[in-house]
Structures are given as C-alpha cells and as structure tokens.
Design an enzyme around this catalytic site. Structure first.
Site, PDB file in Angstrom:
ATOM      1  N   GLU A 129     -11.121  27.496  37.142  1.00 41.77           N
ATOM      2  CA  GLU A 129     -11.870  27.519  38.400  1.00 41.77           C
ATOM      3  C   GLU A 129     -12.562  26.189  38.654  1.00 41.77           C
ATOM      4  O   GLU A 129     -12.550  25.282  37.810  1.00 41.77           O
ATOM      5  CB  GLU A 129     -12.870  28.688  38.378  1.00 41.77           C
ATOM      6  N   GLU A 136      -0.995  31.714  36.139  1.00 44.15           N
ATOM      7  CA  GLU A 136       0.461  31.567  36.236  1.00 44.15           C
ATOM      8  C   GLU A 136       0.830  30.146  36.650  1.00 44.15           C
ATOM      9  O   GLU A 136       1.791  29.556  36.147  1.00 44.15           O
ATOM     10  CB  GLU A 136       1.049  32.546  37.270  1.00 44.15           C
ATOM     11  N   CYS A 177       1.103  32.439  43.469  1.00 47.71           N
ATOM     12  CA  CYS A 177       1.726  32.423  42.142  1.00 47.71           C
ATOM     13  C   CYS A 177       3.125  33.035  42.171  1.00 47.71           C
ATOM     14  O   CYS A 177       3.998  32.621  41.405  1.00 47.71           O
ATOM     15  CB  CYS A 177       0.846  33.146  41.128  1.00 47.71           C
TER      16      CYS A 177
HETATM   17  N1  THU Z   1      -6.217  34.645  39.400  1.00 44.05           N
HETATM   18  C1  THU Z   1      -5.182  34.225  38.606  1.00 44.05           C
HETATM   19  O1  THU Z   1      -5.377  33.453  37.654  1.00 44.05           O
HETATM   20  N2  THU Z   1      -3.936  34.673  38.887  1.00 44.05           N
HETATM   21  C2  THU Z   1      -3.634  35.517  39.900  1.00 44.05           C
HETATM   22  O2  THU Z   1      -2.465  35.768  40.166  1.00 44.05           O
HETATM   23  C3  THU Z   1      -4.712  36.170  40.646  1.00 44.05           C
HETATM   24  C4  THU Z   1      -6.055  35.537  40.526  1.00 44.05           C
HETATM   25  C5  THU Z   1      -7.570  34.140  39.131  1.00 44.05           C
HETATM   26  C6  THU Z   1      -8.097  33.186  40.159  1.00 44.05           C
HETATM   27  C7  THU Z   1      -9.589  33.301  39.984  1.00 44.05           C
HETATM   28  O3  THU Z   1     -10.000  32.384  38.984  1.00 44.05           O
HETATM   29  C8  THU Z   1      -9.790  34.714  39.468  1.00 44.05           C
HETATM   30  O4  THU Z   1      -8.498  35.197  39.085  1.00 44.05           O
HETATM   31  C9  THU Z   1     -10.387  35.669  40.479  1.00 44.05           C
HETATM   32  O5  THU Z   1      -9.661  35.650  41.657  1.00 44.05           O
END
Ligand code: THU
Length: 151
Positions: free
Chosen positions: A48, A59, A102
């Site tokens: 993040e 992903e 993703c």
């Molecule tokens: N997130 C992922 O890493 N992959 C996904 O396919 C869905 C969302 C993460 C992004 C963010 O850091 C957190 O999940 C909450 O949305």
C-alpha cells in the site's frame, strides 16, 4: 498440476506471503502464489501507499516478479488469500477474489503461458476455497492475442 495437494501447497505459500504484506492503511493482508510450469512457486503480497490509489495488489506484485525474471510465459496456476491479521492468525471466512485489474494482469501471463489457469481463492482462515478458471473470472478477455502477439 491441478490436484488438491498442489492447491493446498499454493494456498500455504500465499498465506506465508500475506505475512509480508505492507498494508498499514486497509489492514487487509493479501498474499498471492504463482505456480510455474517447472513447479517453482513465486509469491507476492500487497504493497500500500500513503497515496491510496497507488497501492499494488498481491497478484500484481507476484506477476511483476515473474515478468522481471523472464517467466511470464511459464504460469500454470494461482492461489490468493486475504484477511485481517490477528497475531499469527489471518481472520476472514470469505474467499478473497482477485480485483478486476489483477484479473487483467493475470490474463497477460495466462495468455503468454497458453493456459486457462486455475485461480484458487481462499478465505483468511483457510476454511473456504473457491477455484475458478481465469476465463470464468475474466470472460472474453482482451490480451496479447488481440494485438497479434500470440495465436
Ligand atoms: N488487494 C489485493 O492485494 N488483491 C486483490 O485482488 C484485491 C485487493 C489488496 C489491495 C489493498 O491493499 C487491500 O487488498 C484492500 O483493498
């Protein structure tokens, strides 16, 4: 390699990767594990950013790793897990589905790999798993074949 043992090994690798998420804003830790055709597993976790929209999903981080190693055409299967950490546990009873971006990122590697990859989506507590073909998650995809790069 689509047997239960492979699925469980991939989910365990994704679960381990989720412990390395950098997710101080959402508190939602996601791990992804990519199985390559040679049996190797490459993982990623979400990264993040204080500028929220710049967040990298697990992903996407994992696909970037295989692309950078020259393995984008070697993808066989994927597992994703996500939840809220509580000590050593990862809380959450619903399978985590890959976001739209993703799915598109995974499609690039899947088309290059000439494989309709299986995507295993696991809940944080590991109790619920739903498995899909990528073509179910992203039907009628746009990809390198549309640009004439592959057949
Ligand atoms: N997130 C992922 O890493 N992959 C996904 O396919 C869905 C969302 C993460 C992004 C963010 O850091 C957190 O999940 C909450 O949305």
């Amino acid at each position: 390699m689509t047997d239960d043992a492979t699925r469980d090994e991939l989910i365990a690798a994704a679960r381990d990767a989720a412990t390395r998420a950098y997710a101080p804003y959402s508190g939602f830790h996601v791990g992804a594990a990519l199985l390559l055709k040679n049996g190797d597993i490459v993982t990623g976790a979400n990264v993040e950013n204080a500028s929220y929209g710049l967040t990298l999903c697990a992903e996407t981080a994992a696909v970037a790793k295989i692309a950078n190693e020259g393995w984008i055409g070697e993808l066989a299967e994927v597992a994703i897990i996500g939840g809220r950490p509580d000590g050593d546990d990862l809380l959450g009873s619903d399978p985590v589905n890959p976001c739209g971006r993703c799915r598109q990122i995974l499609n690039e590697a899947a088309e290059r790999s000439k494989t309709d990859i299986l995507v295993h989506c696991a809940s944080g507590d590991g109790m619920a798993v739903k498995s899909y073909k990528l073509s179910e998650l992203l039907p009628a995809a746009f990809g390198p074949k549309d640009l004439g790069l592959i057949e």
